[in-house]
Design an enzyme around this catalytic site. Structure first.
Site, short mmCIF file in Angstrom:
data_model
loop_
_atom_site.label_atom_id
_atom_site.label_comp_id
_atom_site.label_asym_id
_atom_site.label_seq_id
_atom_site.Cartn_x
_atom_site.Cartn_y
_atom_site.Cartn_z
N TYR A 138 0.82 -1.22 0.00
CA TYR A 138 0.00 0.00 0.00
C TYR A 138 0.86 1.27 0.00
CZ TYR A 138 -4.14 -2.84 1.06
OH TYR A 138 -5.16 -3.76 1.02
N LYS A 189 3.05 -15.41 2.56
CA LYS A 189 3.01 -16.15 1.30
C LYS A 189 4.47 -16.43 0.95
CE LYS A 189 0.62 -17.74 -2.24
NZ LYS A 189 -0.30 -18.89 -2.12
N ASP A 221 -3.56 -17.90 1.64
CA ASP A 221 -4.72 -18.54 1.00
C ASP A 221 -5.33 -19.59 1.93
OD1 ASP A 221 -2.26 -19.77 0.62
OD2 ASP A 221 -2.70 -20.55 -1.36
N ASP A 245 -5.70 -6.53 5.76
CA ASP A 245 -6.87 -5.78 5.32
C ASP A 245 -7.99 -6.76 4.95
OD1 ASP A 245 -8.56 -3.86 4.34
OD2 ASP A 245 -7.29 -3.24 2.68
N ASP A 249 -11.36 -8.17 7.58
CA ASP A 249 -12.76 -8.00 7.17
C ASP A 249 -13.48 -9.35 7.13
OD1 ASP A 249 -12.62 -5.27 6.92
OD2 ASP A 249 -13.66 -5.23 4.99
#
Ligand code: NAD
Length: 354
Positions: A138, A189, A221, A245, A249
């Site tokens: 980001y 990852k 994942d 992020d 959620d």
């Protein structure tokens, strides 16, 4: 304890008023609490033409903790981007160096039927997601959209973390785990991305300083899958900005009730900004129907993480458990057989339970 109170927009002032009732009660019982109000978001724009007025940032920087309602209203959507309410939020996070975002996902047994998952999968869920908030893809450079020699456009973002950034968020996660069930799951990852290969190495190094904490690793994942398959396996989950992020959620929806979820964003000295995980809900603003419990629980987190006052955390937390067990429900969590309660009545009920 100096607290900057920033009610913001929409339901912000209503829900913050209930949290302030709780703070007033603790103050009456002897805690040395000082509160000062300032506008942010649309309210900041109305007051000073800026979603984060200078005086609001200064007050927040000088305070020990910040209590925020929410920002945003559709009526500001046509303003230039830097004057929109949400920009005030990004700027205050940056202005206070809040690099650690803590989002608990906790399901009260009485609310298990509010989740879209089977009650037995989520009942008793108590998970803390620790998300790095100021680095990663980001913020990494280079970034942008450019045109290649052949005329085709190309978008670029850069995933980037240095050791010290990883170590400081890792430390937050391990410290929190020490106050909970002493399990940290680091999500990365590392099989594909070198940035997160480094992430994993640093977490392993850091774990040596916390021999009591059990560290595990999971690819992102798989973590996304495990969160809906068997979320109760997790205690503390720590991850970078983009993975956090998405996963936070996902985790918040396990509980089915966004009005119940608090959050904290901390700097290196545990100074924090505390706010509900939801937005300003302009669709229900001014109707005294919003659920104030996420905001009240954010105040509980303030005592735990900034003021190191576990007793006050437990006091507020138990009061919320009591009102839920007694059947008080705002409209968002109401089910047949429970007592529909307004926003202000819910605040009063929590204060009585205190
Ligand atoms: P939202 O979270 O405000 O609302 C989503 C839905 O949940 C709405 O139906 C709302 O009525 C309901 N809801 C939210 N909080 C509730 C509560 N405490 N009690 C009962 N119901 C509740 O998200 P949105 O509608 O996508 O966004 C509205 C505004 O909020 C936008 O301007 C957005 O930019 C802003 N926003 C702000 C924050 C923040 O301040 N941290 C976060 C997300 C969105």
């Amino acid at each position: 304890m100096k607290i900057a109170v920033l009610p913001g927009d929409g339901i912000g002032p209503e829900i913050v008023a209930q949290a302030v009732k709780v703070l007033d009660r603790l103050k009456a019982d002897g805690l040395k609490i000082e509160m000062e109000y300032a506008p942010i978001g649309g309210a900041g724009y109305e007051a000073a033409g800026d979603p984060l007025p200078e005086a609001t940032l200064k007050l927040s920087q000088e305070a020990d903790a910040v209590l925020l309602g929410a920002v945003g209203d559709w009526k500001y959507d046509t303003l230039p981007r830097d004057q929109r309410p949400e920009r005030g939020l990004l700027r205050i996070r940056k202005g206070l160096n809040l690099f650690a975002n803590l989002r608990p996902a906790l399901l009260y047994p009485e609310l298990a039927s509010a989740s879209t998952l089977k009650p037995e999968v989520v009942s008793g869920l108590d998970l803390m997601i620790v998300r790095e908030l100021t680095g990663d893809i980001y913020f990494g450079q280079p970034r942008g959209i450019s045109t290649l020699e052949n005329g085709e456009r190309e978008g670029i973002n850069t995933m980037r973390y240095n050791e010290s950034e990883i170590r400081r968020i890792g430390r937050v996660a391990f410290d929190i785990a020490m106050k909970r069930n002493k399990k940290v799951c680091s999500v990365d990852k590392a099989n594909v991305l070198e940035t997160t290969e480094l992430w994993r190495q640093v977490m392993i190094e850091l774990a040596k300083e916390y021999p009591e904490v059990e560290l595990s690793h999971m690819y992102v994942d798989n973590a996304a899958m495990q969160l809906v398959r068997a979320p109760k396996q997790f205690d503390v989950m720590v991850t970078g900005n983009i993975f956090g992020d998405i996963l936070s959620d996902e985790a918040s929806m396990l509980t089915g009730s966004i009005g119940m979820l608090p959050s904290a964003s901390l700097d290196a000295n545990n100074k924090g900004m505390y706010e509900p995980s939801h937005g300003s809900a302009p669709d229900i603003a001014g109707k005294d129907v919003a659920n104030p419990l996420a905001t009240i629980l954010s105040v509980a987190m303030m005592f735990k993480y900034t003021f190191n006052d576990e007793a006050s955390f437990n006091r507020i937390d138990n009061a919320v458990k009591k009102v839920i067990a007694a059947g008080y429900r705002t409209a968002d969590i109401w089910t047949e057989g429970t007592q529909k309660t307004s926003c202000s009545a819910m605040g009063d009920a929590v204060v009585s339970a205190l």
